[in-house]
Write an enzyme that holds these catalytic residues in place. Structure first.
Site, short mmCIF file in Angstrom:
data_model
loop_
_atom_site.label_atom_id
_atom_site.label_comp_id
_atom_site.label_asym_id
_atom_site.label_seq_id
_atom_site.Cartn_x
_atom_site.Cartn_y
_atom_site.Cartn_z
N ASP A 185 -59.24 47.73 58.48
CA ASP A 185 -57.82 48.05 58.31
C ASP A 185 -57.61 49.03 57.15
OD1 ASP A 185 -54.97 47.88 57.85
OD2 ASP A 185 -55.00 45.99 58.97
N THR A 196 -50.15 48.34 61.25
CA THR A 196 -51.30 47.56 61.71
C THR A 196 -51.20 47.04 63.15
OG1 THR A 196 -51.81 46.94 59.46
CG2 THR A 196 -52.68 45.49 61.17
N HIS A 209 -53.05 49.00 49.33
CA HIS A 209 -51.63 48.70 49.06
C HIS A 209 -51.41 48.38 47.58
CE1 HIS A 209 -49.80 48.76 52.97
NE2 HIS A 209 -50.75 47.99 53.49
N HIS A 241 -55.06 52.99 60.74
CA HIS A 241 -54.27 54.03 60.05
C HIS A 241 -54.94 54.25 58.71
CE1 HIS A 241 -53.05 50.69 57.64
NE2 HIS A 241 -52.67 50.05 58.74
P1 AMP Z 1 -49.81 46.00 57.14
O1 AMP Z 1 -48.54 45.34 56.71
O2 AMP Z 1 -49.56 46.93 58.30
O3 AMP Z 1 -50.53 46.60 56.02
O4 AMP Z 1 -50.72 44.83 57.74
C1 AMP Z 1 -51.97 44.46 57.22
C2 AMP Z 1 -52.04 42.98 57.11
O5 AMP Z 1 -51.91 42.38 58.40
C3 AMP Z 1 -53.38 42.44 56.65
O6 AMP Z 1 -53.49 42.44 55.27
C4 AMP Z 1 -53.39 41.04 57.21
O7 AMP Z 1 -52.97 40.11 56.27
C5 AMP Z 1 -52.40 41.07 58.33
N1 AMP Z 1 -53.05 40.76 59.60
C6 AMP Z 1 -54.06 41.41 60.16
N2 AMP Z 1 -54.45 40.85 61.32
C7 AMP Z 1 -53.64 39.79 61.49
C8 AMP Z 1 -53.52 38.80 62.50
N3 AMP Z 1 -54.33 38.80 63.56
N4 AMP Z 1 -52.57 37.88 62.35
C9 AMP Z 1 -51.74 37.89 61.28
N5 AMP Z 1 -51.81 38.79 60.30
C10 AMP Z 1 -52.74 39.74 60.39
ZN ZN Z 2 -53.36 48.19 58.93
ZN ZN Z 3 -51.47 47.97 55.37
#
Ligand code: AMP
Ligand code: ZN
Ligand code: ZN
Length: 405
Positions: free
Chosen positions: A36, A71, A198, A240
């Site tokens: 990620d 994400t 982040h 991303h």
């Molecule tokens: P973002 O807010 O787009 O940066 O999302 C990244 C975060 O999504 C990661 O740090 C995880 O904590 C969360 N995440 C990733 N995969 C999962 C999942 N399968 N279920 C719940 N949360 C997730």
């Molecule tokens: Zn992500």
């Molecule tokens: Zn993120």
């Protein structure tokens, strides 16, 4: 005595040759790995020897994420071949006119595990399971949900506290199983690089530490696969990239409209705004005019090249911040200096994502250049022997180039 020993050695060596031959003629396992928030230029920092080795042994490129560069929408695009507007996961948070008063959000277990949100389309593991191919997921957005009543054969509840090494060990255990219960499609997901990006920004020592740790975990996986002598095709992607934020680069919605007049479905590099009941006219006139560092559009009139706004789950107004700027409704929930974010237009170079493909299926040395992330899907289908999918957002051309004839 010596003769019988030699004979034994001969028998043993021929047995192991036969054994090795059977193993390489097995159906290769496909392992889809997501790191990620991994920006492709992180590979040039001199801290990713294992990822670089995989790229050197195989093929590489750069993924253009889908909009919004978040994400859940992008992970789902990769496993469906459909951009968020068509795959139904239009944001990390979203609303649906069929579910008034409810909001899907990545952190809300009850909503995010409800099949309603995921079932507009069929992810690759469901397709695989339907055709008798066993699948196992060490995390992937959607993999814990019974989509069309189907889940991967083995799956885990997402838990950030499970270490990188534990995730890799789980996958290795699956690969060690006897063939009858061994998965042929595996997913593996690492969040640490995104989290570091982040909190401390993409140029920080902390993000570099996370990059090196994930690289070591992937290296361990590759080593164990080599020891097993089982053919495996690895596809490494990210959803991303990441760009630095700055406390001095914020756009405050409070300065434009009163908070009771709208629901902020998302804020940050882009904002998804749904007017509250009876406030449409006020919200539209406050937002749909020129603003410094931000452009707002009605969803029906969203820039065509971003392929977004047709799905009824997209909020009525989408505001896009300029690169590096963030849109807030009140105080920022995250530190901005230092800090990092993603979610901006997918044209922004810092939003680009990782692509490495390594294994017997791929033509060594191919550099595929910049490809849309939905193009990973036809590659997965072909690796799993599935017929070409009709009506996706992918062309299938990158898969054609990447795979050996
Ligand atoms: P973002 O807010 O787009 O940066 O999302 C990244 C975060 O999504 C990661 O740090 C995880 O904590 C969360 N995440 C990733 N995969 C999962 C999942 N399968 N279920 C719940 N949360 C997730
Ligand atoms: Zn992500
Ligand atoms: Zn993120």
């Amino acid at each position: 005595m010596l003769r019988s020993l030699l004979l034994w050695l001969l028998i043993l060596s021929s047995v192991s040759t036969v054994h090795a031959q059977t193993r390489t003629s097995e159906n290769p396992v496909t392992i889809l790995i997501s790191i990620d928030g991994f920006r492709p230029d992180y590979l040039e920092r001199g801290i990713t020897p294992h990822l670089n080795a995989l790229a050197a042994e195989g093929a590489r490129g750069v993924l253009k994420p889908s909009f919004p560069t978040k994400t859940f929408p992008n992970h789902y695009a990769i496993v469906t071949g459909l951009r968020p507007d068509r795959n139904g996961i239009v944001g990390n948070s979203m609303i649906d006119p069929e579910r008034p008063g409810q909001m899907f959000s990545l952190g809300d277990a009850q909503q995010s595990r409800d099949p309603f949100w995921w079932s507009q389309v069929e992810p690759i593991w469901v397709t695989a399971e339907k055709s008798g191919i066993r699948t196992a997921t060490a995390f992937w957005p959607g993999s814990e949900v019974a989509i069309q009543n189907s889940r991967p054969h083995d799956w885990l509840r997402f838990d950030q506290a499970i270490s990188n090494a534990q995730r890799v060990d789980t996958v290795i255990d699956w690969l060690r199983r006897p063939e009858a219960i061994r998965p042929r499609l595996v997913t593996l997901y690492f969040d640490a690089v995104d989290t570091g990006g982040h909190r401390f920004g993409p140029e920080s020592a902390e993000v570099n530490k996370a990059i090196a740790e994930v690289d070591a975990a992937v290296g361990h996986l590759a080593e164990e696969i080599a020891k097993l002598e089982r053919p495996a095709n690895l596809i490494l992607v990210s959803d991303h990239g990441m760009a630095a934020t700055d406390e001095a680069k914020t756009i405050q919605l409070d300065a434009l409209i009163e908070r009771q007049s709208y629901i902020a479905v998302e804020t940050g590099p882009y904002a998804a705004i749904e007017p509250a009941a009876g406030t449409d006219r006020r919200v539209h006139s406050a937002l749909l005019k020129p603003h410094p560092h931000m452009a707002c559009h009605e969803r029906e009139k969203f820039p065509v090249h971003l392929h977004y706004g047709q799905n009824p789950r997209v909020a009525a107004i989408i505001c896009l911040a300029d690169p590096g700027w963030v849109i807030l409704s009140g105080p920022s929930p995250y530190p901005l200096s230092p800090g990092g974010a993603h979610g901006w237009s997918n044209d922004m170079p810092e939003m680009r994502a990782l692509f490495i493909a390594s294994g017997p299926a791929f033509t060594k040395g191919t550099n595929i250049g910049l490809i849309d992330n939905v193009e990973v899907y036809p590659l997965l289908r072909r690796l799993l022997g599935q017929p070409e999918a009709k009506n996706t957002d992918a062309t299938g051309k990158p898969a054609e180039i990447l795979l050996k004839k």
